[in-house]
Design an enzyme around this catalytic site. Structure first.
Site, PDB file in Angstrom:
ATOM      1  N   GLU A 260       0.888  -1.169   0.000  1.00 39.36           N
ATOM      2  CA  GLU A 260       0.000   0.000   0.000  1.00 39.36           C
ATOM      3  C   GLU A 260       0.917   1.208   0.000  1.00 39.36           C
ATOM      4  O   GLU A 260       1.545   1.508   1.014  1.00 39.36           O
ATOM      5  CB  GLU A 260      -0.922  -0.026   1.218  1.00 39.36           C
ATOM      6  CG  GLU A 260      -2.104   0.929   1.091  1.00 39.36           C
ATOM      7  CD  GLU A 260      -1.725   2.374   1.358  1.00 39.36           C
ATOM      8  OE1 GLU A 260      -1.499   3.136   0.388  1.00 39.36           O
ATOM      9  OE2 GLU A 260      -1.646   2.743   2.533  1.00 39.36           O
ATOM     10  N   CYS A 294      -2.335   8.854   2.885  1.00 41.02           N
ATOM     11  CA  CYS A 294      -2.142   8.332   1.529  1.00 41.02           C
ATOM     12  C   CYS A 294      -3.367   8.600   0.678  1.00 41.02           C
ATOM     13  O   CYS A 294      -3.294   8.576  -0.553  1.00 41.02           O
ATOM     14  CB  CYS A 294      -1.829   6.844   1.572  1.00 41.02           C
ATOM     15  SG  CYS A 294      -3.000   5.870   2.522  1.00 41.02           S
TER      16      CYS A 294
END
Length: 509
Positions: A260, A294
């Site tokens: 990720e 993010c």
């Protein structure tokens, strides 16, 4: 400055020779916490996890035999469930201390840190109940065949600094609940958070070796990921580090590698959008946690009719909002997490200083630590790629705005984005939403809500430079297991005639 106990291995803390110090980015980088680590800790932790994995599986077999149950992958037994619930209770009890450590080490406003810390225990319960059902044994109708989900073994969990407890916890809980053992490495920015998390596992009396935590920098993380005893590497962090891990795994293709790696998240605002709603969601998505999610909103595409008024409101908001003391209740956002993060943000912003890109609001560094004000850019020349700006995750409070005429133009710009984590579209027309969904790629698509959040029941991950199609969130239990096709046939009578092939085989002997 608090002094730590080192790495947590096989149920106890051990000190190493290498020192690790965290600092407070909101207080002139004053030292917060010091601890120690060692490469030897990685070897010891992986070996402890390997032993614990064998022991807990042997215990599961013994329980099945003593209970007279059919041979089948054991569900989470009552004793194991009790251990997990004790872990949940320990995380709940220490939520305030964990929140204080998050704020002290990376500058997140205390209100946000408390929200993160209080989510840890809830995650345990959610995995144990609805999410674990995804990997229950499946029985194939009218056969004895099954689809089982086997634990992978020793899972290495590499945590980030922006959600130093939550994103560590999400993988750890999934791995433990599905029968694995864990060696985790918290971010070197937040070692105090990592130690407090390990103390919760110790207080919950998890069996020795089931959960281990090694402190350290990137070299410790790389050594852990490449260790021969590790079967899964679960990583949250930057694209650059994820790329290094992928190269490292070329010689170990048997390992699952879940990446990720962040995003350059885009929001599309159509003419028929509720502009007040869109403004609120975009400003929050861009500036909460100082742009260090993010899923933070990085680029905004506005349809031409509403663009002048919308951009004016964005400019007003970005001018008014300022970072502040993370310990104050009404602080909208604090500093960046480290001095290095501040330097990187300012360096990448320089790539926006180019013809065709106008600075509507300019970032300014403030005294006291890694404080920086938001900035807003308007891209007039949309043919410019602006390498280092439009294609890099700045991880700071900046948004680039672009104007488009029709949806296909916006779609083309979204398609050019090398990242693919979380995008938004603000519109009253569901056909626009479906069109964006069909013609672009991302892990999370938001309709009339911002890029920044995600419900716990949904998968979380991205494509392109954002991830390798291995989402966590609700799907983390699939990363910590692998499917096994289990075939079976009923026992036959010895007196039954041998098939021709079996006869020939018997005669040949």
């Amino acid at each position: 400055m608090a002094r730590g106990k080192g790495s947590f291995i096989n149920g106890a803390f051990y000190k190493g020779r290498q020192e690790l110090v965290s600092t407070n980015p909101a207080q002139q980088y004053a030292p917060v916490f010091t601890t120690t680590t060692s490469l030897q800790h990685v070897d010891d932790a992986v070996q402890a996890a390997q032993r614990a994995f064998i022991e807990q599986n042997d215990l599961a077999i013994a329980r099945e035999i003593s209970g007279g149950e059919a041979l089948e992958q054991s569900p989470l037994g009552g004793q194991q469930r009790a251990q997990h619930l004790r872990f949940r209770d320990a995380l709940d009890r220490h939520a305030d201390a964990i929140a204080q450590a998050i704020t002290a080490e990376m500058g997140k406003p205390l209100a946000d840190s408390l929200q993160e810390a209080k989510s840890l225990g809830r995650r345990v319960e959610r995995v144990l109940d609805p999410l674990l059902q995804q990997v229950d044994t499946q029985h194939i109708a009218d056969t004895l065949h099954q689809i089982r989900h086997h634990p992978r073994g020793v899972c290495a969990v590499l945590g980030p600094f922006n959600f130093p407890a939550h994103l560590l916890n999400a993988y750890v809980v999934a791995a433990l609940a599905t029968g694995n053992t864990v060696v985790c490495k918290p971010s070197e920015v937040c070692p105090w958070v990592g130690e407090l998390y390990a103390k919760c596992a110790q207080e919950a009396q998890l069996p020795p070796g089931v959960f281990n935590m090694v402190q350290g920098d990137a070299s410790i993380g790389a050594y852990l990921a490449g260790h021969a005893g590790v079967q899964a590497v679960l990583f949250t962090g930057s694209f650059a580090v994820g790329q290094q891990l992928r190269r490292q795994m070329l010689e170990q293709p048997h390992k699952v590698l879940a990446l990720e790696m962040g995003g350059k998240n885009m929001a599309v605002v159509m003419n028929d959008a509720n502009l007040t709603q869109a403004l609120r969601e975009i400003v929050q998505g861009a500036l909460v946690m100082t742009g260090q999610r993010c899923t933070s909103t990085s680029r905004v595409l506005v349809q031409r009719k509403v663009a002048p008024a919308f951009i004016e409101e964005l400019q007003r908001a970005f001018t008014a909002l300022r970072p502040g003391d993370p310990l104050q209740q009404n602080t909208p956002f604090g500093p960046l997490a480290t001095k290095q993060a501040l330097q990187r943000f300012c360096r990448l912003l320089q790539h926006a200083d180019a013809p065709g890109c106008e600075a509507l609001v300019t970032s300014q560094t403030l005294p006291g630590g890694a404080f920086v004000t938001p900035s807003l850019h308007l891209l007039h020349d949309t043919t410019q790629p602006l390498p280092g700006y439009l294609d890099e995750e700045l991880f700071g409070p900046n948004v680039c705005v672009e104007v488009f005429d029709e949806l296909p133009q916006a779609i083309e710009r979204v398609r050019q984005n090398p990242y693919g984590l979380s995008n938004s579209i603000f519109t009253a027309n569901k056909h626009h939403v479906q069109t964006l969904y069909t013609h672009t790629h991302c892990g999370v698509l938001n309709w009339n809500t911002g890029t920044g959040g995600l419900h716990w029941s949904l998968p979380f991950g991205g494509v392109g430079k954002s991830g390798n199609h291995r989402p966590a969130g609700s799907h983390a239990v699939h990363l910590t297991t692998y499917p096994v096709a289990f075939q079976a046939a009923a026992l036959q009578e010895d007196a039954s005639p041998l098939p021709a092939f079996a006869k020939a085989l018997t005669q040949s002997k």
